[in-house]
Design an enzyme around this catalytic site. Structure first.
Site, PDB file in Angstrom:
ATOM      1  N   ASP A  66       4.733   4.841   7.459  1.00 10.87           N
ATOM      2  CA  ASP A  66       4.194   4.133   8.631  1.00 10.87           C
ATOM      3  C   ASP A  66       5.312   3.999   9.661  1.00 10.87           C
ATOM      4  OD1 ASP A  66       1.870   3.886   7.235  1.00 10.87           O
ATOM      5  OD2 ASP A  66       2.083   1.770   6.759  1.00 10.87           O
ATOM      6  N   HIS A  88       8.336  -0.124  12.563  1.00  9.03           N
ATOM      7  CA  HIS A  88       7.268  -0.636  11.675  1.00  9.03           C
ATOM      8  C   HIS A  88       7.631  -1.957  11.001  1.00  9.03           C
ATOM      9  CE1 HIS A  88       3.562  -0.538   9.473  1.00  9.03           C
ATOM     10  NE2 HIS A  88       4.187  -0.560   8.324  1.00  9.03           N
ATOM     11  N   ASP A 126       0.829  -1.212   0.000  1.00  7.40           N
ATOM     12  CA  ASP A 126       0.000   0.000   0.000  1.00  7.40           C
ATOM     13  C   ASP A 126       0.865   1.264   0.000  1.00  7.40           C
ATOM     14  OD1 ASP A 126       0.797  -0.555   2.630  1.00  7.40           O
ATOM     15  OD2 ASP A 126      -0.899   0.494   3.508  1.00  7.40           O
ATOM     16  N   HIS A 127       2.203   1.078  -0.046  1.00 13.68           N
ATOM     17  CA  HIS A 127       3.123   2.214  -0.151  1.00 13.68           C
ATOM     18  C   HIS A 127       4.027   2.144  -1.393  1.00 13.68           C
ATOM     19  CE1 HIS A 127       2.370   4.049   3.868  1.00 13.68           C
ATOM     20  NE2 HIS A 127       1.858   2.842   4.061  1.00 13.68           N
ATOM     21  N   HIS A 148      -3.403   8.667   5.741  1.00 17.30           N
ATOM     22  CA  HIS A 148      -3.409   7.223   6.038  1.00 17.30           C
ATOM     23  C   HIS A 148      -4.251   6.924   7.276  1.00 17.30           C
ATOM     24  CE1 HIS A 148      -1.840   3.140   6.620  1.00 17.30           C
ATOM     25  NE2 HIS A 148      -1.294   3.219   5.429  1.00 17.30           N
ATOM     26  N   GLU A 157       1.159   9.501   9.479  1.00 18.55           N
ATOM     27  CA  GLU A 157       0.078   8.515   9.351  1.00 18.55           C
ATOM     28  C   GLU A 157      -0.828   8.621  10.573  1.00 18.55           C
ATOM     29  OE1 GLU A 157      -0.181   4.856  10.818  1.00 18.55           O
ATOM     30  OE2 GLU A 157       1.925   4.428  11.222  1.00 18.55           O
TER      31      GLU A 157
END
Length: 597
Positions: free
Chosen positions: A177, A156, A71-72, A413, A202
């Site tokens: 993140d 993360h 998703d990044h 996010h 985020e």
């Protein structure tokens, strides 16, 4: 100059992180992710927002990828090879090593298994990765003459980084993140007090303050143990790198301690790959793993074995870690479909699930799912959610703001309603503006009107000597007193007054402030002067200033002069305090001491 940010993804939404940043005349793309909840055109960012008929290279100075989660970075090969971008892409070394493997896995699922069209190929992934420039932590990378970037540790997942983007005197920090609490295999995020104009953070868990990690782990182990005791099967959907290792280390130590014989499995292939990456990038893990690594690799699991698809229908209890983590495709979804109809089985969702995925549906209590058209499956297994997510919670986000002291904050996010709550909290506690643009909406952060000037070395040395003489205080503002001189070429320099006066050949004038205090019953003038000297010195206690008697009825400290004379009425003493502008604070402090008598 104003700073502009437009989310093409992750604006009041989780997934498809992609932000356009415009700062000091430079355009930077922050992350280029895909949305796990869609399988049509909406899964990739809408790059036509940037341009419709030219290559993106004409409009972007660089692309920054914070970490390897899809998703990044999932839309990166689509953007570079199919839309057209040839500029530099910056990411850390572990991200550069791991991202292409996850991209290839996703391509296989989307194209080879689902038969999707308009998707990038294996060759495109390789060509895309050739454009990547790897970045080390705390290394200042000069993208061009004006633009520089710097990476900070984000926790993360392995290789995740926060990036500072700097153009001239303006700067932005993008967190990607991050996790503010260390876990069993990674450290906590860290950044210095860089005071950026904007912090883009985020906000996945904007309203959550997570409970103690130890309690969560105990609860997780109890649920797993209770389920297998009753002969049930436990499915734990995870992404291949990150929470998977965290929970494997947890279960491994528990199985060892309790001497359990129930089989524990992990998606085949990914364990070995993950192991290799943790060995390769051991410096990115936490201190405990680095210290014990020579004696024993924490990722060589004795109780966790590779999973084979033929084991799905095996009788008896078992625990299976399967990818991916949101049940949107792959092995985890296959196992779930086979096991979800049995009441004694259990699924534990250890992380966030994007809207549209099967994971999100079952967490919201949906009991009837349509996997194939016209075929409805009843979900009877126990569905548990336990947050082992490696995202910062509300407390962690506030902590990061305190650390780096930004002028403005932007939330991305996260879910819109939760963002509103956090925005009000940030405004109340930190007193700074907070933005939360939706996808396609541009947030404009007003720039500061600044005048660049050089400072003479002698003035800096004098200030450093003064600063060194005082107790250290990082929050205390430091003032430089000097004269701003404009040179013939238009540049400005802050000089020491004496040097500037000498250079310009002009006479020095001093502005002095004078104030008179009238005191009652202070006795004779000499007696009154002694009392004043004691009061002033007591007020200046802890500093390097000394109040001295320089003449009859006169005290002096730096440029401050105190004169005492008899008032017109008997028993009244007039005290005149005078000081130069440069000692304004000192003069005011002494005056206050006399007014209190």
């Amino acid at each position: 100059m104003d700073i502009k940010v437009t989310p093409l993804g992750a604006g009041q939404d989780v997934g498809r992180s992609c932000l356009l940043l415009s700062i000091g005349g430079k355009n930077i793309m922050l992350d280029c992710g895909m949305h796990m909840g869609y399988s049509d055109d909406r899964r990739f960012p809408d790059f036509s927002y940037i341009t419709t008929d030219e290559p993106l290279s004409e409009h972007l100075d660089c692309v920054i990828i914070s970490h390897f989660h899809l998703d990044h970075c999932g839309a990166l090969p689509f953007m570079t090879e199919m839309v057209g971008y040839n500029g530099p892409i910056y990411m850390t070394v572990p991200t550069k090593a791991i991202a292409p493997i996850l991209l290839e896995d996703m391509r296989k699922v989307a194209v080879d298994k689902k038969g999707e069209q308009n998707f990038f190929t294996s060759a495109m992934i390789k060509d895309c990765m050739k454009k990547v420039v790897s970045v080390n932590l705390h290394q200042v990378v000069q993208v061009d003459a004006e633009l520089e970037i710097k990476a900070y540790y984000a926790g993360h997942v392995l290789g995740a980084a926060m990036f500072q983007v700097k153009v001239g005197n303006q700067s932005v920090v993008y967190t990607g993140d991050y996790n503010m609490t260390p876990d069993r295999h990674l450290g906590a995020a860290w950044i210095d007090r860089c005071r950026p104009d904007l912090l883009i953070t985020e906000s996945t868990y904007a309203t959550t303050v997570r409970d103690s990690k130890r309690c969560r782990e105990r609860d997780f182990l109890k649920k797993v143990h209770d389920c297998i005791d009753k002969g049930g099967k436990v499915l734990i959907p995870v992404f291949a790198l990150g929470r998977a290792q965290e929970l494997c280390i947890l279960l491994e130590s528990y199985w060892e301690r309790m001497n359990l014989k129930c089989p524990v499995y992990f998606s085949a292939g990914m364990t070995e790959k993950a192991n290799n990456y943790y060995k390769m990038f051991i410096s990115w893990t936490n201190e405990k793993i680095r210290k014990t690594f020579v004696d024993r690799n924490m990722f060589d699991f004795r109780h966790i074995k590779s999973f084979d698809r033929s084991y799905i229908d095996n009788p008896g209890p078992m625990v299976v870690f399967a990818t991916p983590g949101m049940l949107h495709a792959g092995l985890s979804l296959t196992i779930f479909r086979r096991w979800c109809t049995e009441e004694k089985n259990m699924i534990i969702m250890p992380g966030y699930c994007v809207a549209g995925t099967i994971g999100h549906k079952i967490l919201n209590g949906q009991k009837r799912l349509e996997f194939e058209k016209g075929v409805v499956t009843e979900v009877k297994m126990s569905v548990q959610y336990m947050s082992f997510s490696a995202h910062a919670d509300a407390k962690g986000i506030m902590q990061l703001i305190s650390w780096c002291e930004p002028r403005n904050v932007m939330l991305v996010h996260g879910e819109g309603e939760k963002m509103k709550f956090l925005r009000s909290k940030i405004k109340a506690e930190h007193g700074i503006d907070c933005f939360m643009p939706a996808n396609g909406e541009t947030a404009v952060i007003p720039g500061r009107a600044t005048v660049p000037a050089r400072v003479s070395v002698s003035l800096l040395k004098a200030e450093a000597a003064l600063y060194a003489a005082e107790p250290p205080d990082s929050k205390k503002p430091r003032l430089l007193h000097g004269i701003m001189v404009m040179k013939s070429d238009g540049t400005l320099t802050l000089e020491e007054p004496e040097v500037a006066i000498s250079q310009l050949g002009i006479q020095q004038h001093t502005v002095r402030f004078t104030s008179t205090v009238t005191l009652q019953d202070q006795g004779e003038l000499e007696e009154a002067l002694s009392r004043l000297q004691e009061a002033a010195q007591a007020k200046l206690e802890g500093s390097n200033f000394t109040v001295s008697k320089t003449a009859e009825c006169e005290l002096r400290v730096e440029s401050v002069i105190v004169q005492v004379e008899q008032g017109e009425v008997r028993g009244v003493t007039d005290v005149r305090v005078s000081w130069a502008y440069s000692d304004d604070f000192l003069g005011s402090t002494i005056l206050q001491a006399f007014q209190a008598l």
